[in-house]
Write a protein that holds these residues in place. Structure first.
Motif, PDB file in Angstrom:
ATOM      1  N   SER A   9      -5.608  23.348  70.130  1.00 19.10           N
ATOM      2  CA  SER A   9      -4.863  22.490  71.054  1.00 19.10           C
ATOM      3  C   SER A   9      -5.452  22.523  72.459  1.00 19.10           C
TER       4      SER A   9
ATOM      5  N   SER B 188      -3.592  26.760  65.528  1.00 18.62           N
ATOM      6  CA  SER B 188      -2.871  27.943  65.998  1.00 18.62           C
ATOM      7  C   SER B 188      -2.219  27.696  67.349  1.00 18.62           C
ATOM      8  N   ALA B 189      -1.114  28.384  67.568  1.00 20.40           N
ATOM      9  CA  ALA B 189      -0.443  28.399  68.874  1.00 20.40           C
ATOM     10  C   ALA B 189      -0.065  29.839  69.167  1.00 20.40           C
TER      11      ALA B 189
ATOM     12  N   ILE C 190       4.627  29.435  69.694  1.00 22.73           N
ATOM     13  CA  ILE C 190       5.001  28.144  69.105  1.00 22.73           C
ATOM     14  C   ILE C 190       6.179  27.490  69.821  1.00 22.73           C
TER      15      ILE C 190
ATOM     16  N   GLN D  19       6.025  23.983  73.248  1.00 24.19           N
ATOM     17  CA  GLN D  19       5.558  22.751  72.626  1.00 24.19           C
ATOM     18  C   GLN D  19       4.656  21.931  73.539  1.00 24.19           C
TER      19      GLN D  19
ATOM     20  N   LYS E 147       2.183  22.811  74.984  1.00 22.87           N
ATOM     21  CA  LYS E 147       0.788  23.203  74.776  1.00 22.87           C
ATOM     22  C   LYS E 147       0.115  22.371  73.683  1.00 22.87           C
ATOM     23  N   TYR E 148       0.912  21.883  72.734  1.00 20.77           N
ATOM     24  CA  TYR E 148       0.302  21.209  71.579  1.00 20.77           C
ATOM     25  C   TYR E 148       0.947  19.869  71.217  1.00 20.77           C
TER      26      TYR E 148
ATOM     27  N   ILE F 253       1.251  23.288  62.780  1.00 23.58           N
ATOM     28  CA  ILE F 253       1.110  24.238  63.891  1.00 23.58           C
ATOM     29  C   ILE F 253       1.632  25.598  63.430  1.00 23.58           C
TER      30      ILE F 253
ATOM     31  N   GLU G 178       1.974  29.846  64.514  1.00 27.20           N
ATOM     32  CA  GLU G 178       1.851  30.838  65.588  1.00 27.20           C
ATOM     33  C   GLU G 178       0.813  31.888  65.204  1.00 27.20           C
TER      34      GLU G 178
END
Length: 310
Positions: free
Chosen positions: A10, A31-32, A35, A38, A40-41, A55, A57
């Protein structure tokens, strides 16, 4: 439908990589680190074919999470060590996530039978920790290619030193594991610029473009760019994404590490082009891209076009 896991999918480069795989019919797992964030992605959800996007984590230093992330992937892209210039503690913020994260990653992949190929997003720092300064005794006009001996100086920025060490870890792993069931390929972009797919404000690459456009220097490191009118080798973020995609999908590249670079200009010309003005100098090709052109079929965008896009 093949599945690709993209660690760091992301971010500035990662978002373009995610887009490239979605466009080509892959299931994509991104990956986050958290998570719940939000913002961020969420921009990835606007991409075409985002119904094939998942998505998950992941903390790359957590081996259990890493195993869960890659367990059903055919391909894995590791771009989870972001470009980072400012830090408080180099060991915990740069060296540990980059080097230990790489060691954990390779161990976990070796225990995951579904994975056929991994692509590691390294850095020009894997070849020259002094970048954007020349390597060792080289002059600013001397070229650098994959045939040159990698150069490391203990006085270089810790980010570059961490990337160099991580690449040495990969090389040592390949040497000590001659019969792997999967391929490992690395790509090493120079300074990555271009248009972001998100409105995130935590991207160092887009932040640097803003600084260069406005000739701002928040610290002595950036001021040095202007004082010396430093020569910058630049590559378009879309070309990096294409390079990662090609490295992931072309077989027989095990052990290769490709320099990805377009043209080189002094930073004064970068400022002009970011403001839609003509550069005063002709471009040079300092960091060579012949291997990437020949083996990955890449056609690199001109820097003028890249900076106009920003």
């Amino acid at each position: 439908m093949k599945k690709v896991g993209i660690i760091g999918g992301s971010g500035f480069i990662g978002s373009h990589i995610t887009q490239r795989f979605l466009e080509n019919g892959f299931e994509v797992k991104v990956s986050a680190t958290d998570i719940s964030k939000q913002e961020k992605y969420e921009h990835l959800m606007e991409l075409n074919h985002s119904d094939h996007l998942y998505i998950s984590e992941l903390n790359v230093e957590n081996k259990a999470q890493l195993k869960e992330f890659v367990k059903d992937c055919d391909l894995v892209i590791h771009g989870g060590t972001p470009f980072q210039l400012d830090f408080k503690d180099a060991q915990t913020e740069l060296f540990d996530p980059t080097i230990k994260g790489t060691e954990n990653f390779l161990e976990v992949i070796n225990e995951t039978p579904s994975v056929d190929k991994v692509v590691l997003i390294a850095s020009v720092g894997a070849w020259n920790t002094n970048f954007p300064l020349p390597a060792g005794v080289k002059m600013s006009t001397d070229t650098f290619s994959e045939n040159d001996t990698p150069f490391m100086s203990e006085e270089s920025h810790p980010y570059a030193l961490a990337k160099f060490s991580a690449n040495q870890t990969v090389n040592a792993y390949i040497k000590t594991h001659p019969s792997l069931d999967f391929e490992i390929v690395s790509i090493s972009p120079v300074m990555v610029m271009g248009k972001s797919l998100s409105n995130r404000e935590d991207s160092i690459s887009t932040g640097l473009q803003f600084l260069f456009k406005n000739k701002m220097a928040p610290n002595p490191f950036i001021q040095m760019f202007y004082d010396t009118d430093i020569e910058l080798a630049i590559v378009d973020v879309k070309d990096v994404a294409e390079g990662v995609y090609k490295a992931a999908t072309i077989p027989g590249l095990h052990g290769k590490n490709y320099l990805l670079s377009s043209e080189t200009y002094p930073v004064s010309d970068v400022t002009l082009m970011l403001n839609h003005q003509e550069p005063k100098n002709q471009p040079k090709i300092i960091y060579q891209n012949k291997m990437a052109r020949r083996e990955l079929g890449l056609l690199f965008q001109s820097v003028k076009k890249t900076l106009n896009d920003y």
